[in-house]
Motif scaffolding. Structure first.
Motif, PDB file in Angstrom:
ATOM      1  N   ARG A 163      -7.901 -40.848 -62.441  1.00  0.00           N
ATOM      2  CA  ARG A 163      -7.149 -41.792 -61.680  1.00  0.00           C
ATOM      3  C   ARG A 163      -5.964 -41.042 -60.975  1.00  0.00           C
ATOM      4  O   ARG A 163      -5.132 -40.285 -61.876  1.00  0.00           O
ATOM      5  CB  ARG A 163      -6.284 -42.829 -62.326  1.00  0.00           C
ATOM      6  CG  ARG A 163      -5.486 -43.696 -61.438  1.00  0.00           C
ATOM      7  CD  ARG A 163      -4.984 -45.127 -62.118  1.00  0.00           C
ATOM      8  NE  ARG A 163      -4.256 -45.993 -61.300  1.00  0.00           N
ATOM      9  CZ  ARG A 163      -2.704 -45.702 -61.167  1.00  0.00           C
ATOM     10  NH1 ARG A 163      -2.206 -44.513 -61.811  1.00  0.00           N
ATOM     11  NH2 ARG A 163      -2.076 -46.476 -60.713  1.00  0.00           N
ATOM     12  N   LEU A 164      -5.887 -40.793 -59.787  1.00  0.00           N
ATOM     13  CA  LEU A 164      -4.951 -39.897 -59.197  1.00  0.00           C
ATOM     14  C   LEU A 164      -3.583 -40.433 -59.075  1.00  0.00           C
ATOM     15  O   LEU A 164      -2.583 -39.982 -59.554  1.00  0.00           O
ATOM     16  CB  LEU A 164      -5.519 -39.545 -57.537  1.00  0.00           C
ATOM     17  CG  LEU A 164      -6.500 -38.200 -57.870  1.00  0.00           C
ATOM     18  CD1 LEU A 164      -6.593 -38.021 -56.456  1.00  0.00           C
ATOM     19  CD2 LEU A 164      -5.862 -36.875 -58.430  1.00  0.00           C
ATOM     20  N   CYS A 165      -3.696 -41.647 -58.357  1.00  0.00           N
ATOM     21  CA  CYS A 165      -2.259 -42.330 -58.112  1.00  0.00           C
ATOM     22  C   CYS A 165      -2.631 -43.889 -57.543  1.00  0.00           C
ATOM     23  O   CYS A 165      -3.899 -44.028 -57.158  1.00  0.00           O
ATOM     24  CB  CYS A 165      -1.452 -41.580 -57.166  1.00  0.00           C
ATOM     25  SG  CYS A 165      -2.094 -41.163 -55.723  1.00  0.00           S
ATOM     26  N   ARG A 166      -1.471 -44.318 -57.390  1.00  0.00           N
ATOM     27  CA  ARG A 166      -1.698 -45.744 -56.715  1.00  0.00           C
ATOM     28  C   ARG A 166      -1.087 -45.643 -55.466  1.00  0.00           C
ATOM     29  O   ARG A 166       0.349 -45.400 -55.547  1.00  0.00           O
ATOM     30  CB  ARG A 166      -1.214 -46.831 -57.594  1.00  0.00           C
ATOM     31  CG  ARG A 166      -1.144 -48.045 -56.796  1.00  0.00           C
ATOM     32  CD  ARG A 166      -1.061 -49.287 -57.709  1.00  0.00           C
ATOM     33  NE  ARG A 166      -2.302 -49.648 -58.570  1.00  0.00           N
ATOM     34  CZ  ARG A 166      -2.154 -50.655 -59.332  1.00  0.00           C
ATOM     35  NH1 ARG A 166      -1.409 -51.268 -59.644  1.00  0.00           N
ATOM     36  NH2 ARG A 166      -3.714 -50.750 -59.996  1.00  0.00           N
ATOM     37  N   LEU A 290      -5.368 -30.616 -58.059  1.00  0.00           N
ATOM     38  CA  LEU A 290      -5.354 -31.956 -57.054  1.00  0.00           C
ATOM     39  C   LEU A 290      -4.902 -33.234 -57.959  1.00  0.00           C
ATOM     40  O   LEU A 290      -3.783 -33.603 -57.267  1.00  0.00           O
ATOM     41  CB  LEU A 290      -6.804 -32.315 -56.625  1.00  0.00           C
ATOM     42  CG  LEU A 290      -7.631 -31.421 -55.506  1.00  0.00           C
ATOM     43  CD1 LEU A 290      -9.060 -31.950 -55.541  1.00  0.00           C
ATOM     44  CD2 LEU A 290      -6.807 -31.599 -54.386  1.00  0.00           C
ATOM     45  N   VAL A 291      -5.089 -33.111 -59.230  1.00  0.00           N
ATOM     46  CA  VAL A 291      -4.404 -34.147 -59.934  1.00  0.00           C
ATOM     47  C   VAL A 291      -2.909 -33.902 -59.978  1.00  0.00           C
ATOM     48  O   VAL A 291      -2.258 -34.859 -59.737  1.00  0.00           O
ATOM     49  CB  VAL A 291      -4.971 -34.041 -61.410  1.00  0.00           C
ATOM     50  CG1 VAL A 291      -4.066 -34.847 -62.375  1.00  0.00           C
ATOM     51  CG2 VAL A 291      -6.372 -34.640 -61.703  1.00  0.00           C
ATOM     52  N   SER A 292      -2.372 -32.703 -60.256  1.00  0.00           N
ATOM     53  CA  SER A 292      -1.036 -32.389 -60.220  1.00  0.00           C
ATOM     54  C   SER A 292      -0.265 -32.573 -59.020  1.00  0.00           C
ATOM     55  O   SER A 292       0.795 -33.143 -58.722  1.00  0.00           O
ATOM     56  CB  SER A 292      -0.540 -30.770 -60.806  1.00  0.00           C
ATOM     57  OG  SER A 292      -1.118 -29.945 -59.894  1.00  0.00           O
ATOM     58  N   GLU A 293      -0.857 -32.185 -57.837  1.00  0.00           N
ATOM     59  CA  GLU A 293      -0.456 -32.376 -56.653  1.00  0.00           C
ATOM     60  C   GLU A 293      -0.173 -33.878 -56.072  1.00  0.00           C
ATOM     61  O   GLU A 293       0.568 -34.413 -55.487  1.00  0.00           O
ATOM     62  CB  GLU A 293      -1.208 -31.565 -55.358  1.00  0.00           C
ATOM     63  CG  GLU A 293      -1.078 -30.160 -55.658  1.00  0.00           C
ATOM     64  CD  GLU A 293       0.377 -29.763 -55.011  1.00  0.00           C
ATOM     65  OE1 GLU A 293       0.837 -29.709 -54.340  1.00  0.00           O
ATOM     66  OE2 GLU A 293       0.982 -29.090 -56.103  1.00  0.00           O
ATOM     67  N   PHE A 294      -1.194 -34.717 -56.360  1.00  0.00           N
ATOM     68  CA  PHE A 294      -1.381 -35.977 -56.197  1.00  0.00           C
ATOM     69  C   PHE A 294      -0.375 -36.956 -56.976  1.00  0.00           C
ATOM     70  O   PHE A 294      -0.060 -37.961 -56.549  1.00  0.00           O
ATOM     71  CB  PHE A 294      -2.734 -36.638 -56.183  1.00  0.00           C
ATOM     72  CG  PHE A 294      -3.288 -36.528 -54.856  1.00  0.00           C
ATOM     73  CD1 PHE A 294      -3.239 -37.599 -53.916  1.00  0.00           C
ATOM     74  CD2 PHE A 294      -4.174 -35.526 -54.751  1.00  0.00           C
ATOM     75  CE1 PHE A 294      -4.054 -37.403 -52.676  1.00  0.00           C
ATOM     76  CE2 PHE A 294      -4.905 -35.387 -53.426  1.00  0.00           C
ATOM     77  CZ  PHE A 294      -4.888 -36.362 -52.523  1.00  0.00           C
ATOM     78  N   ALA A 295       0.358 -36.224 -57.941  1.00  0.00           N
ATOM     79  CA  ALA A 295       1.238 -37.003 -58.911  1.00  0.00           C
ATOM     80  C   ALA A 295       2.153 -37.277 -58.014  1.00  0.00           C
ATOM     81  O   ALA A 295       2.963 -38.335 -58.465  1.00  0.00           O
ATOM     82  CB  ALA A 295       1.593 -36.072 -60.134  1.00  0.00           C
ATOM     83  N   ASP A 296       2.661 -36.465 -57.000  1.00  0.00           N
ATOM     84  CA  ASP A 296       3.947 -36.715 -56.283  1.00  0.00           C
ATOM     85  C   ASP A 296       3.752 -38.149 -55.366  1.00  0.00           C
ATOM     86  O   ASP A 296       4.842 -38.567 -54.873  1.00  0.00           O
ATOM     87  CB  ASP A 296       4.160 -35.674 -55.214  1.00  0.00           C
ATOM     88  CG  ASP A 296       4.506 -34.414 -55.809  1.00  0.00           C
ATOM     89  OD1 ASP A 296       4.959 -34.509 -56.985  1.00  0.00           O
ATOM     90  OD2 ASP A 296       4.561 -33.159 -55.206  1.00  0.00           O
TER      91      ASP A 296
END
Length: 297
Positions: A163-166, A290-296
């Motif tokens: 799960r990347l983000c909501r 990608l996981v770390s970047e989408f955390a924003d």
């Protein structure tokens, strides 16, 4: 096993499989990245080798002969085995260089991925990125992409999901169109507006009606299968559509449709790869980045 009895050429068998799956030599050649005459010669050579026809022509397409239908079942199994071999071999690569393909929707590919890919390339210049910008779902099991960004979590057990983000979404419209509507103060007034979707009736109408609106096909006079085209139409004041905050709030030509009893649209984004590829260092590097970047978000 009688190894001497296995005399066919796998490249010819693969040409037969792809042609049968795609339905024509032209489509198969495009899929395999070769010319149609070359592919046609491979299929013809296989037919000559086994002594019977695999296809008959039907207009511009091809139809399997009865013998072709019988052989297709076996060559599909061979194709699956070859694909699994390729996946397993790719998963053992230690080099952080080479190709990594990412598939995402048009909107994500256009508005969200570019700055992320720029940062990745600066850190990992040996990794070459291929982006498949499409609203159609590419099959990771068939190596149509290495990594996918999806808004629905896959259920296949051989796929790894994270799960990347909501993200939150809203309805957006050009300022001129909202003024034309009189800045609708309620859902009842919003039911008189025009909207844009990918099909008629489509997912947007279903979603909005589930949240209290009463829209019909007449509310969707413009349809486009391209989300980028939809967004341009919204900016031009043609109609209303939905998108996520990261895109809509950064476009000066549009405004949110603000109605007190209009619920938010929430979407979970998922990052997906094949289990075999998760052990490939360059794919794992891109996946984790990608996981770390989408955390924003």
């Amino acid at each position: 096993m009688d190894w001497k009895s296995i005399t066919f050429d796998w490249n010819r068998a693969r040409a037969f499989l792809v042609t049968a799956e795609e339905g024509s030599l032209a489509a198969a050649a495009r899929s395999m990245g070769m010319t149609q005459p070359t592919l046609g010669r491979q299929v013809a050579a296989l037919e000559s080798e086994i002594g019977f026809d695999l296809f008959t022509r039907r207009g511009r397409g091809l139809e399997l002969t009865p013998n072709g239908v019988k052989l297709l079942e076996h060559v599909r199994l061979m194709g699956h085995a070859a694909n699994q071999f390729s996946l397993s071999a790719s998963g053992k690569s230690d080099a952080i260089e080479g190709d990594v393909s990412i598939t995402a929707s048009e909107l994500f590919s256009t508005f969200m991925l570019p700055p992320i890919i720029k940062a990745l390339r600066e850190l990992e210049p040996g990794i070459e990125i291929k982006i498949y910008s499409t609203n159609e779902e590419r099959d990771l099991n068939r190596r149509e992409a290495d990594i996918a960004i999806r808004s629905v979590r896959p259920t296949q057990p051989e796929l790894i999901t994270k799960r990347l983000c909501r993200v939150q979404g809203h309805l957006y419209a050009a300022k001129s169109y909202l003024q034309q509507l009189g800045n609708p103060p309620s859902i009842d007034e919003l039911n008189k507006a025009n909207f844009i979707d990918t099909e008629n009736p489509g997912r947007l109408m279903e979603l909005l009606n589930s949240q209290g609106l009463s829209l019909s096909k007449q509310n969707f006079p413009v349809i486009s299968n391209s989300h980028v085209v939809q967004w341009e139409l919204v900016k031009r004041g043609v109609a209303i559509s939905a998108t996520i905050e990261a895109i809509g709030d950064n476009e000066p030509l549009v405004e949110r449709v603000v109605i007190s009893d209009l619920p938010l649209i929430t979407i979970d984004l998922w990052l997906v790869t094949h289990n075999e590829l998760r052990t490939n260092r360059r794919i794992r590097r891109v996946f984790d980045f990608l996981v770390s970047e989408f955390a924003d978000y």
